[in-house]
Structure formats: C-alpha cells, structure tokens
Scaffold this motif. Structure first.
Motif, PDB file in Angstrom:
ATOM      1  N   ILE A 153      37.529 -39.522  59.319  1.00 28.04           N
ATOM      2  CA  ILE A 153      38.047 -39.825  60.620  1.00 28.04           C
ATOM      3  C   ILE A 153      38.986 -40.880  60.851  1.00 28.04           C
ATOM      4  O   ILE A 153      39.899 -40.943  61.711  1.00 28.04           O
ATOM      5  CB  ILE A 153      36.920 -39.786  61.634  1.00 28.04           C
ATOM      6  N   LYS A 154      38.957 -41.831  59.748  1.00 30.19           N
ATOM      7  CA  LYS A 154      39.304 -43.209  60.315  1.00 30.19           C
ATOM      8  C   LYS A 154      40.917 -43.090  60.360  1.00 30.19           C
ATOM      9  O   LYS A 154      41.478 -43.864  61.044  1.00 30.19           O
ATOM     10  CB  LYS A 154      39.032 -44.213  59.132  1.00 30.19           C
ATOM     11  N   ASP A 155      41.486 -42.177  59.798  1.00 27.96           N
ATOM     12  CA  ASP A 155      43.171 -42.277  59.769  1.00 27.96           C
ATOM     13  C   ASP A 155      43.518 -40.982  60.546  1.00 27.96           C
ATOM     14  O   ASP A 155      44.667 -40.885  60.677  1.00 27.96           O
ATOM     15  CB  ASP A 155      43.744 -41.966  58.168  1.00 27.96           C
ATOM     16  N   PHE A 156      42.580 -40.145  61.009  1.00 29.40           N
ATOM     17  CA  PHE A 156      43.036 -38.667  61.505  1.00 29.40           C
ATOM     18  C   PHE A 156      42.505 -38.730  63.314  1.00 29.40           C
ATOM     19  O   PHE A 156      42.799 -37.893  63.736  1.00 29.40           O
ATOM     20  CB  PHE A 156      42.508 -37.691  60.940  1.00 29.40           C
ATOM     21  N   GLU A 157      41.804 -39.938  63.536  1.00 34.66           N
ATOM     22  CA  GLU A 157      41.591 -39.872  64.888  1.00 34.66           C
ATOM     23  C   GLU A 157      42.753 -39.713  65.849  1.00 34.66           C
ATOM     24  O   GLU A 157      43.529 -40.754  65.814  1.00 34.66           O
ATOM     25  CB  GLU A 157      40.477 -40.871  65.539  1.00 34.66           C
ATOM     26  N   GLY A 158      42.627 -38.826  66.856  1.00 37.28           N
ATOM     27  CA  GLY A 158      43.929 -38.781  67.583  1.00 37.28           C
ATOM     28  C   GLY A 158      45.010 -37.898  66.984  1.00 37.28           C
ATOM     29  O   GLY A 158      46.003 -37.613  67.626  1.00 37.28           O
ATOM     30  N   LEU A 159      44.814 -37.342  65.789  1.00 38.14           N
ATOM     31  CA  LEU A 159      45.761 -36.512  65.086  1.00 38.14           C
ATOM     32  C   LEU A 159      45.253 -35.049  64.692  1.00 38.14           C
ATOM     33  O   LEU A 159      45.815 -34.126  64.806  1.00 38.14           O
ATOM     34  CB  LEU A 159      46.043 -37.010  63.700  1.00 38.14           C
ATOM     35  N   VAL A 160      43.801 -34.879  64.841  1.00 35.90           N
ATOM     36  CA  VAL A 160      43.139 -33.800  64.869  1.00 35.90           C
ATOM     37  C   VAL A 160      42.588 -33.407  66.061  1.00 35.90           C
ATOM     38  O   VAL A 160      42.075 -34.326  66.784  1.00 35.90           O
ATOM     39  CB  VAL A 160      42.157 -33.824  63.612  1.00 35.90           C
ATOM     40  N   ASP A 161      42.134 -32.314  66.304  1.00 35.98           N
ATOM     41  CA  ASP A 161      41.579 -31.651  67.614  1.00 35.98           C
ATOM     42  C   ASP A 161      40.060 -31.806  67.704  1.00 35.98           C
ATOM     43  O   ASP A 161      39.449 -32.111  68.768  1.00 35.98           O
ATOM     44  CB  ASP A 161      42.123 -30.297  67.777  1.00 35.98           C
ATOM     45  N   TYR A 162      39.573 -31.687  66.612  1.00 31.07           N
ATOM     46  CA  TYR A 162      38.028 -31.480  66.495  1.00 31.07           C
ATOM     47  C   TYR A 162      37.765 -32.103  65.239  1.00 31.07           C
ATOM     48  O   TYR A 162      38.240 -31.927  64.139  1.00 31.07           O
ATOM     49  CB  TYR A 162      37.731 -30.108  66.704  1.00 31.07           C
ATOM     50  N   ALA A 163      36.244 -32.378  64.926  1.00 36.22           N
ATOM     51  CA  ALA A 163      36.091 -33.121  63.758  1.00 36.22           C
ATOM     52  C   ALA A 163      34.414 -32.959  63.751  1.00 36.22           C
ATOM     53  O   ALA A 163      33.814 -33.462  64.822  1.00 36.22           O
ATOM     54  CB  ALA A 163      36.477 -34.710  63.830  1.00 36.22           C
ATOM     55  N   ILE A 164      33.701 -32.406  62.672  1.00 33.38           N
ATOM     56  CA  ILE A 164      32.525 -32.029  62.419  1.00 33.38           C
ATOM     57  C   ILE A 164      31.879 -33.156  61.502  1.00 33.38           C
ATOM     58  O   ILE A 164      32.338 -33.259  60.308  1.00 33.38           O
ATOM     59  CB  ILE A 164      32.427 -30.718  61.900  1.00 33.38           C
ATOM     60  N   ASP A 165      30.876 -34.002  62.087  1.00 29.62           N
ATOM     61  CA  ASP A 165      30.059 -34.736  61.173  1.00 29.62           C
ATOM     62  C   ASP A 165      28.870 -34.185  60.630  1.00 29.62           C
ATOM     63  O   ASP A 165      28.066 -33.676  61.508  1.00 29.62           O
ATOM     64  CB  ASP A 165      30.007 -36.053  61.822  1.00 29.62           C
ATOM     65  N   ALA A 166      28.698 -33.840  59.329  1.00 28.07           N
ATOM     66  CA  ALA A 166      27.563 -33.424  58.572  1.00 28.07           C
ATOM     67  C   ALA A 166      26.805 -34.480  57.751  1.00 28.07           C
ATOM     68  O   ALA A 166      25.992 -33.972  56.770  1.00 28.07           O
ATOM     69  CB  ALA A 166      28.131 -32.073  58.126  1.00 28.07           C
ATOM     70  N   GLY A 167      27.369 -35.653  57.716  1.00 31.34           N
ATOM     71  CA  GLY A 167      26.793 -36.617  56.892  1.00 31.34           C
ATOM     72  C   GLY A 167      27.509 -36.541  55.608  1.00 31.34           C
ATOM     73  O   GLY A 167      28.451 -36.008  55.198  1.00 31.34           O
ATOM     74  N   PRO A 168      27.041 -37.514  54.528  1.00 32.45           N
ATOM     75  CA  PRO A 168      27.580 -37.173  53.177  1.00 32.45           C
ATOM     76  C   PRO A 168      27.901 -36.072  52.444  1.00 32.45           C
ATOM     77  O   PRO A 168      26.867 -35.050  52.806  1.00 32.45           O
ATOM     78  CB  PRO A 168      26.867 -38.332  52.339  1.00 32.45           C
ATOM     79  N   THR A 169      28.951 -35.746  52.004  1.00 30.08           N
ATOM     80  CA  THR A 169      28.921 -34.410  51.187  1.00 30.08           C
ATOM     81  C   THR A 169      28.024 -34.514  50.081  1.00 30.08           C
ATOM     82  O   THR A 169      27.632 -35.482  49.432  1.00 30.08           O
ATOM     83  CB  THR A 169      30.249 -34.191  50.521  1.00 30.08           C
ATOM     84  N   LYS A 170      27.672 -33.242  49.533  1.00 30.08           N
ATOM     85  CA  LYS A 170      26.771 -32.875  48.568  1.00 30.08           C
ATOM     86  C   LYS A 170      27.003 -33.405  47.231  1.00 30.08           C
ATOM     87  O   LYS A 170      26.275 -34.080  46.643  1.00 30.08           O
ATOM     88  CB  LYS A 170      26.197 -31.466  48.411  1.00 30.08           C
ATOM     89  N   LEU A 171      28.389 -33.213  46.583  1.00 33.04           N
ATOM     90  CA  LEU A 171      28.785 -33.454  45.427  1.00 33.04           C
ATOM     91  C   LEU A 171      29.542 -34.774  45.341  1.00 33.04           C
ATOM     92  O   LEU A 171      29.499 -35.554  44.381  1.00 33.04           O
ATOM     93  CB  LEU A 171      29.691 -32.431  44.868  1.00 33.04           C
ATOM     94  N   GLY A 172      30.285 -35.128  46.466  1.00 31.06           N
ATOM     95  CA  GLY A 172      31.060 -36.353  46.566  1.00 31.06           C
ATOM     96  C   GLY A 172      32.204 -36.753  45.606  1.00 31.06           C
ATOM     97  O   GLY A 172      32.408 -37.514  45.092  1.00 31.06           O
ATOM     98  N   ILE A 173      32.956 -35.302  44.933  1.00 25.66           N
ATOM     99  CA  ILE A 173      33.718 -35.249  44.016  1.00 25.66           C
ATOM    100  C   ILE A 173      34.674 -33.932  44.350  1.00 25.66           C
ATOM    101  O   ILE A 173      34.038 -32.960  44.746  1.00 25.66           O
ATOM    102  CB  ILE A 173      33.104 -35.276  42.785  1.00 25.66           C
ATOM    103  N   GLU A 174      36.066 -34.299  44.333  1.00 25.50           N
ATOM    104  CA  GLU A 174      36.887 -32.901  44.218  1.00 25.50           C
ATOM    105  C   GLU A 174      36.573 -31.641  43.662  1.00 25.50           C
ATOM    106  O   GLU A 174      35.897 -32.250  42.541  1.00 25.50           O
ATOM    107  CB  GLU A 174      38.143 -33.272  44.346  1.00 25.50           C
ATOM    108  N   SER A 175      37.024 -30.707  43.810  1.00 24.06           N
ATOM    109  CA  SER A 175      36.820 -29.495  43.141  1.00 24.06           C
ATOM    110  C   SER A 175      37.835 -29.531  42.032  1.00 24.06           C
ATOM    111  O   SER A 175      38.920 -30.301  41.958  1.00 24.06           O
ATOM    112  CB  SER A 175      37.167 -28.141  43.768  1.00 24.06           C
ATOM    113  N   SER A 176      37.261 -28.946  40.909  1.00 27.97           N
ATOM    114  CA  SER A 176      38.186 -28.467  39.643  1.00 27.97           C
ATOM    115  C   SER A 176      39.390 -27.472  39.921  1.00 27.97           C
ATOM    116  O   SER A 176      39.132 -26.645  40.890  1.00 27.97           O
ATOM    117  CB  SER A 176      37.271 -28.164  38.423  1.00 27.97           C
ATOM    118  N   VAL A 177      40.472 -27.571  39.303  1.00 27.91           N
ATOM    119  CA  VAL A 177      41.633 -26.911  39.553  1.00 27.91           C
ATOM    120  C   VAL A 177      41.990 -26.221  38.318  1.00 27.91           C
ATOM    121  O   VAL A 177      42.382 -27.046  37.227  1.00 27.91           O
ATOM    122  CB  VAL A 177      42.592 -27.472  40.247  1.00 27.91           C
ATOM    123  N   VAL A 178      41.888 -24.612  38.322  1.00 27.62           N
ATOM    124  CA  VAL A 178      42.490 -24.052  37.271  1.00 27.62           C
ATOM    125  C   VAL A 178      43.493 -23.048  37.249  1.00 27.62           C
ATOM    126  O   VAL A 178      43.416 -22.357  38.338  1.00 27.62           O
ATOM    127  CB  VAL A 178      41.213 -23.300  36.509  1.00 27.62           C
TER     128      VAL A 178
END
Length: 245
Positions: A153-178
C-alpha cells in the motif's frame, strides 16, 4: 489522488462482502490490491483501457510490457490459448493452483502469460468479477515485490480504489515463469517453483491402462507396472487406469 478504501480479511476464510466489493470495483474499471500466495498484486480488468492506463502509470511501467492474466479455473486456458503443448498440461496439473506462470500462444499472433493463484480471496475476486483480470505485483517497476500489506500500500495509497489486507503472503516469493510458446520451453524466471521440478514434471511420461469398467484388468495392470517401476527406482512415469463404461 483518490480515497483508497482499505479492508482486512481472514486469509483462510475471507469475508465474502469485501470480496464482492472488490469484484464490483474491478467490473467498474477500478484498481484493487489483492493478496495471492506469492506476493500482493494490483488487479485490473485488462479490457478496460482506462483501468489499464491507470495501472501502467501507477506502476511506472512501459505500456509495451504486458501483464499476465490471472484465472480462477484451469478450463479457462482454452479460452485464451492455442497450440497448447502437452508439457503445459502436465505443469498445470502439478502446480495449479499455485506459483507458476505459463506463457503460451494466444489466439492472435502473440503470447499470453497465465496463472491460477493458490489463494481463496484472489480466486474468489477473479470469479466474482466476471472480467479478465491482470494482477502484477503491487510495487513500482524495478522495486522488490511486496509480501506484506504495508509494503503493497505504501506507494499506491491514493492511486488504487480498494486494498485488501490478508496479512503476510504464504510463500513470500514471486511465481516462476515458463515460456511454452517456444520449443524447447524456457524458464524465464525461477521463483517459488524450482527449475529442476519444472523440468522433471514436464519430462514425465504417462501410461494409461483402459478396460471396460476400470475395476479389474486396468487396475491390476496399473498396480503391476507401478510395482516394477518402484523396483527399478523409476519416478519419471505416471501410471493411470480408466474405464470406458
């Protein structure tokens, strides 16, 4: 600047009201920060030009760089892609829903990235919205992807309409891309799914035994072959049985 509405949900049992509101906003052309199992993303309707313009501007990303599409069901792949290789189906069966993005040939003359996230809130929002949802990571291009809500949210408050907080993500790493639009396929980014696991699953062979009722001969044949494969230490063959009734 706009007034960004922020809400907090329970990850394992997300509150339906908040998810429906997020879906409504996407349908109306808004931007929504949502959680996934990998990182937080900014969801938008890829067919809404104004929404996409806002998304590119918010992320400070060049418009010629496309965003991957997030889907709620494996069956949706056929809606967007052609010439889908067998390896793609193997990877979908093993890793979807999950942290793997597949690049495939689209129905035009280009390619499209697809991912089915392993997150109840994300899947529900996508399904309820009824639109084609892109969901790049909620960070300025070139910055680290956010794994906690405050980072998203830190860079996008005021730029997005809605933001859902669900706590820390489960994996904490981006997806692999093939990239499966080329032969042989290429791993464009190694993320949550390791490259050796991708190659192992893609190379796996499948043997299918079929009989009338799948209650005797095919089941016995499956068991016998599995026993022989185990004795030889082979784990590169998947054995299935089926009936025709």
């Amino acid at each position: 600047m706009i007034d960004t509405k922020k809400v907090k949900i329970t990850r394992d049992k997300p509150e339906e009201y908040y998810l429906r509101r997020a879906a409504d906003i996407l349908r109306e052309g808004g931007l929504v920060i949502i959680p996934t199992e990998t990182v937080y993303g900014i969801a938008a309707d890829r067919n809404n030009k104004k929404a996409m313009q806002r998304l590119f501007e918010a992320k400070k990303r060049p418009s010629e760089k496309h965003f991957s599409l997030h889907i709620e069901d494996k069956k949706r792949v056929d809606d967007f892609c052609v010439d889908i290789p067998i390896a793609a189906y193997k990877l979908m069966d093993k890793f979807w829903p999950g942290p793997l993005t597949l690049v495939l040939k689209d129905k035009g003359s280009g390619t499209i990235g697809l991912r089915m996230p392993d997150d109840l809130a994300a899947l529900r929002v996508i399904d309820l919205s009824g639109v084609e949802v892109v969901c790049p990571s909620a960070n300025i291009s070139g910055e680290p992807a956010p794994v906690k809500f405050y980072q998203a949210i830190k860079d996008f408050e005021g730029l997005v309409d809605y933001a859902i907080d669900a706590g820390p993500t489960k994996l904490g790493i981006e997806s692999s891309v093939v990239d499966l639009s080329v032969e042989p396929f290429r791993i464009l980014r190694e993320g949550a799914v390791k490259k050796e696991d991708i190659f192992s699953v893609a190379a796996k062979k499948t043997v299918l035994f079929v009989c009338t009722g799948n209650s005797c001969r095919s089941v016995m044949a499956k068991a016998l072959l599995e026993k022989k494969l185990k004795a030889k230490g082979r784990d590169d063959v998947e054995v299935l049985s089926a009936g025709i009734d």
